[in-house]
Design a protein around this motif. Structure first.
Motif, PDB file in Angstrom:
ATOM      1  N   ILE A  61       0.837  -1.204   0.000  1.00 44.08           N
ATOM      2  CA  ILE A  61       0.000   0.000   0.000  1.00 44.08           C
ATOM      3  C   ILE A  61       0.870   1.251   0.000  1.00 44.08           C
ATOM      4  N   MET A  62       1.885   1.263   0.842  1.00 47.16           N
ATOM      5  CA  MET A  62       2.740   2.450   0.953  1.00 47.16           C
ATOM      6  C   MET A  62       3.526   2.712  -0.327  1.00 47.16           C
ATOM      7  N   VAL A  63       4.106   1.672  -0.912  1.00 46.82           N
ATOM      8  CA  VAL A  63       4.896   1.864  -2.131  1.00 46.82           C
ATOM      9  C   VAL A  63       4.002   2.336  -3.264  1.00 46.82           C
ATOM     10  N   ALA A  64       2.827   1.730  -3.413  1.00 41.55           N
ATOM     11  CA  ALA A  64       1.925   2.132  -4.494  1.00 41.55           C
ATOM     12  C   ALA A  64       1.462   3.571  -4.334  1.00 41.55           C
ATOM     13  N   MET A  65       1.082   3.950  -3.130  1.00 36.58           N
ATOM     14  CA  MET A  65       0.596   5.319  -2.922  1.00 36.58           C
ATOM     15  C   MET A  65       1.713   6.351  -3.067  1.00 36.58           C
ATOM     16  N   MET A  66       2.906   6.054  -2.570  1.00 34.78           N
ATOM     17  CA  MET A  66       3.997   7.017  -2.671  1.00 34.78           C
ATOM     18  C   MET A  66       4.511   7.133  -4.104  1.00 34.78           C
ATOM     19  N   LEU A  67       4.515   6.033  -4.855  1.00 30.85           N
ATOM     20  CA  LEU A  67       4.912   6.104  -6.254  1.00 30.85           C
ATOM     21  C   LEU A  67       3.921   6.958  -7.035  1.00 30.85           C
ATOM     22  N   MET A  68       2.631   6.753  -6.794  1.00 29.34           N
ATOM     23  CA  MET A  68       1.602   7.562  -7.447  1.00 29.34           C
ATOM     24  C   MET A  68       1.761   9.031  -7.055  1.00 29.34           C
ATOM     25  N   SER A  69       2.029   9.298  -5.804  1.00 29.29           N
ATOM     26  CA  SER A  69       2.195  10.673  -5.339  1.00 29.29           C
ATOM     27  C   SER A  69       3.403  11.335  -5.986  1.00 29.29           C
ATOM     28  N   ALA A  70       4.506  10.625  -6.054  1.00 25.68           N
ATOM     29  CA  ALA A  70       5.724  11.195  -6.631  1.00 25.68           C
ATOM     30  C   ALA A  70       5.532  11.495  -8.112  1.00 25.68           C
ATOM     31  N   LEU A  71       4.946  10.571  -8.845  1.00 26.13           N
ATOM     32  CA  LEU A  71       4.760  10.787 -10.275  1.00 26.13           C
ATOM     33  C   LEU A  71       3.759  11.904 -10.562  1.00 26.13           C
ATOM     34  N   MET A  72       2.650  11.920  -9.846  1.00 28.55           N
ATOM     35  CA  MET A  72       1.676  12.986 -10.059  1.00 28.55           C
ATOM     36  C   MET A  72       2.236  14.330  -9.599  1.00 28.55           C
ATOM     37  N   GLY A  73       3.027  14.339  -8.546  1.00 26.89           N
ATOM     38  CA  GLY A  73       3.675  15.569  -8.098  1.00 26.89           C
ATOM     39  C   GLY A  73       4.618  16.119  -9.161  1.00 26.89           C
ATOM     40  N   LEU A  74       5.350  15.223  -9.842  1.00 29.19           N
ATOM     41  CA  LEU A  74       6.228  15.674 -10.918  1.00 29.19           C
ATOM     42  C   LEU A  74       5.439  16.208 -12.104  1.00 29.19           C
ATOM     43  N   VAL A  75       4.278  15.618 -12.378  1.00 31.54           N
ATOM     44  CA  VAL A  75       3.414  16.143 -13.442  1.00 31.54           C
ATOM     45  C   VAL A  75       2.953  17.550 -13.074  1.00 31.54           C
ATOM     46  N   PHE A  76       2.524  17.744 -11.841  1.00 36.18           N
ATOM     47  CA  PHE A  76       2.093  19.072 -11.393  1.00 36.18           C
ATOM     48  C   PHE A  76       3.254  20.061 -11.421  1.00 36.18           C
ATOM     49  N   LEU A  77       4.437  19.623 -11.023  1.00 40.72           N
ATOM     50  CA  LEU A  77       5.615  20.484 -11.036  1.00 40.72           C
ATOM     51  C   LEU A  77       5.929  20.921 -12.464  1.00 40.72           C
ATOM     52  N   SER A  78       5.944  19.981 -13.385  1.00 42.25           N
ATOM     53  CA  SER A  78       6.272  20.277 -14.772  1.00 42.25           C
ATOM     54  C   SER A  78       5.243  21.190 -15.418  1.00 42.25           C
ATOM     55  N   SER A  79       3.983  20.912 -15.179  1.00 44.31           N
ATOM     56  CA  SER A  79       2.927  21.718 -15.780  1.00 44.31           C
ATOM     57  C   SER A  79       2.815  23.085 -15.113  1.00 44.31           C
ATOM     58  N   GLY A  80       2.909  23.115 -13.800  1.00 49.25           N
ATOM     59  CA  GLY A  80       2.721  24.353 -13.065  1.00 49.25           C
ATOM     60  C   GLY A  80       3.830  25.373 -13.261  1.00 49.25           C
TER      61      GLY A  80
END
Length: 97
Positions: A61-80
């Protein structure tokens, strides 16, 4: 010719990466809450199965949620930051045809 990215500015890049780290910290706290709730629910419904079950489930659960968070955070960083718009599109001429 590519446009300059806002991440090229050290001050703005520091602000953007600080915002990313803050997002990851909040998501880690949320991940701990969700993992604890899930393991508590498993224990409540099934009792003690095996310590290996709880370790594997919690880590999964932790690895899946943190991987999703890191990748989506990078998408937000790149777009923002406008970094997406600064990339040169080699196929832009073909789209006009």
């Amino acid at each position: 010719m590519s446009l300059p990215s806002r991440l090229d500015d050290p001050d703005y890049a520091a602000l953007a990466w600080a915002r990313y780290r803050r997002l990851i910290a909040w998501m880690f706290a949320f991940t701990l809450v969700v993992t604890t709730a899930a393991l508590t629910l498993f224990w409540y419904r099934n009792g003690f199965v095996s310590i290996h079950f709880y370790i594997a489930t919690g880590l999964g659960i932790m690895v899946a949620m943190m991987l999703m968070s890191a990748l989506m955070g990078l998408v937000f960083l790149s777009s923002g930051t406008g970094h997406d718009e600064s990339i040169e599109d080699p196929f832009a001429d073909e789209a006009d045809r």
